[in-house]
Design an enzyme around this catalytic site. Sequence first.
Site, mmCIF file in Angstrom:
data_model
loop_
_atom_site.group_PDB
_atom_site.id
_atom_site.type_symbol
_atom_site.label_atom_id
_atom_site.label_comp_id
_atom_site.label_asym_id
_atom_site.label_seq_id
_atom_site.Cartn_x
_atom_site.Cartn_y
_atom_site.Cartn_z
ATOM 1 N N GLY A 237 0.809 -1.213 0.000
ATOM 2 C CA GLY A 237 0.000 0.000 0.000
ATOM 3 C C GLY A 237 0.846 1.269 0.000
ATOM 4 O O GLY A 237 0.541 2.230 -0.709
ATOM 5 N N THR A 238 1.908 1.271 0.779
ATOM 6 C CA THR A 238 2.735 2.481 0.900
ATOM 7 C C THR A 238 3.344 2.844 -0.454
ATOM 8 O O THR A 238 3.271 4.000 -0.888
ATOM 9 C CB THR A 238 3.845 2.249 1.951
ATOM 10 O OG1 THR A 238 3.207 1.899 3.184
ATOM 11 C CG2 THR A 238 4.691 3.485 2.155
ATOM 12 N N HIS B 69 -1.524 -7.957 2.420
ATOM 13 C CA HIS B 69 -1.557 -8.468 3.800
ATOM 14 C C HIS B 69 -2.767 -8.019 4.605
ATOM 15 O O HIS B 69 -2.988 -8.466 5.724
ATOM 16 C CB HIS B 69 -0.245 -8.154 4.544
ATOM 17 C CG HIS B 69 -0.074 -6.731 5.007
ATOM 18 N ND1 HIS B 69 -0.200 -6.377 6.330
ATOM 19 C CD2 HIS B 69 0.244 -5.605 4.333
ATOM 20 C CE1 HIS B 69 0.049 -5.073 6.447
ATOM 21 N NE2 HIS B 69 0.316 -4.587 5.254
ATOM 22 N N SER C 69 -3.260 -3.636 -0.848
ATOM 23 C CA SER C 69 -2.148 -4.333 -0.200
ATOM 24 C C SER C 69 -2.588 -5.730 0.222
ATOM 25 O O SER C 69 -3.619 -5.876 0.895
ATOM 26 C CB SER C 69 -1.735 -3.521 1.032
ATOM 27 O OG SER C 69 -0.731 -4.199 1.746
ATOM 28 N N THR D 117 13.094 -6.933 -9.722
ATOM 29 C CA THR D 117 12.723 -8.331 -9.948
ATOM 30 C C THR D 117 11.390 -8.640 -9.280
ATOM 31 O O THR D 117 11.143 -8.217 -8.147
ATOM 32 C CB THR D 117 13.827 -9.257 -9.386
ATOM 33 O OG1 THR D 117 15.043 -8.901 -10.034
ATOM 34 C CG2 THR D 117 13.517 -10.724 -9.633
ATOM 35 N N GLN E 80 -7.726 -0.636 3.176
ATOM 36 C CA GLN E 80 -8.577 -1.252 4.211
ATOM 37 C C GLN E 80 -9.903 -1.761 3.660
ATOM 38 O O GLN E 80 -10.584 -2.539 4.324
ATOM 39 C CB GLN E 80 -8.843 -0.255 5.344
ATOM 40 C CG GLN E 80 -7.629 0.040 6.201
ATOM 41 C CD GLN E 80 -7.137 -1.165 7.002
ATOM 42 O OE1 GLN E 80 -7.846 -2.171 7.169
ATOM 43 N NE2 GLN E 80 -5.915 -1.090 7.502
ATOM 44 N N CYS F 279 2.513 6.139 21.485
ATOM 45 C CA CYS F 279 3.178 6.401 22.757
ATOM 46 C C CYS F 279 4.590 6.908 22.446
ATOM 47 O O CYS F 279 5.417 6.182 21.920
ATOM 48 C CB CYS F 279 3.244 5.135 23.578
ATOM 49 S SG CYS F 279 3.796 5.465 25.252
#
Length: 383
Positions: free
Chosen positions: A70-71, A199, A197, A235, A177, A323
């Site tokens: 996705g990125t 995954h 994406s 590749t 998403q 965090c």
Amino acid sequence: MKIYLDNNATTRVVPEVLDAMIPFLTERFGNPSSFHSFGSDIMENIEKARKNIAELIGADAEEIIFTSGGTESDNTALIGAVEINPLKPGLVTSRIEHPAVLETAEYLAGKRHPVAFSEVNSDGTLNMDSFENCISEQTGLVSIMMANNETGVVMQVKEAARKAHEAGALFHTDAVQAMGKVTVDVKSMGIDMLSLSAHKFHGPKGVGALYIRKGIAIPPLMLGGHQEKGMRAGTYNVPGIIGLGKAAELAAEHLSDKSGGTGLLLDKLEKGILDNCPGAVVAGANTERLPNTATVMFKGVESEAVMTMLDIEGVCVSSGSACSTGEQTPSYVLSSMGIDPVDANTAIRFSLSRYTTSREIDYVMEILPPIIEKLRKISPYAY
Ligand code: PLP
């Protein structure tokens, strides 16, 4: 026992996908760009995967290029599209996009491209007045995500695409998403480019695709090879692409099964929480959301504490807050929706998959209310 309710972060590779990939990790290790048959035979399998992706989104196979996820797809679309027309170097996007879009937008702003960020409404949908004000004659590309990763809110992509086209701009959507969770049809939705994406829908990590509508010529991001007709050098990630193709085929099958399995479980979870955890609030409660995502604020208790206690009991969820240096920073998505930072820091995201079971939800509902009650007793915040 581990109960995994963090499927918007990543999903399991399902056995059918793994089985499809294994030959390409073992005996069929050839390079599809080779001239000899050991390599070139593999190209047929890559083309089959491309066809599966195209079918899942209503595109033609030649409109799909494979990427590392996705990125990369987002980067390629945004950085490429603002270069096409020097008279239209501008980008319009929203404040709640994934960092793959937001940080690319900041990068382009640093390169003197006019970039505007549309506000969202309190339910997480695109604020159409703000969006229209962002669009100008200089806008060459509009990028609005199909569904938000934190709240699951489904954005008004069709309307945004229409407004982009009225202004003579192209329309890109980050559908990372949405894939496998809602029906996507690039033609009827007016989408010019779309990122996905593997995954996030039970395929392997590190592989994805970018749909680029026929007739649009954007420059490539990756240079140094002729793969993907020069649009994506490097590749081929053969096992990854085969896994992506299989995951797309399975996603299409599951989407056509209208039994609503995941959605019914999400409803059960949300109802259970609202009935048993006083003061709980679901972000974007009254708007269309993905059938697998609920972000819930348990007012008065910090999300880090809830997450840790759920983890000890074997339940994996996530929070939108980050965090840093010991301080919790509220989620920018929830903040953009006008949610108070103290409340935003109480948000827990539950994201289900088609493998989530009713028994798992029952277990969560057994352990969650006492955790919230216990934490509230020691919390310095009232709710
Ligand atoms: N866009 C959205 C909406 C996402 O949720 C994610 C991953 O969390 C990405 C892009 C990045 O995708 P990838 O992990 O394949 O680079």
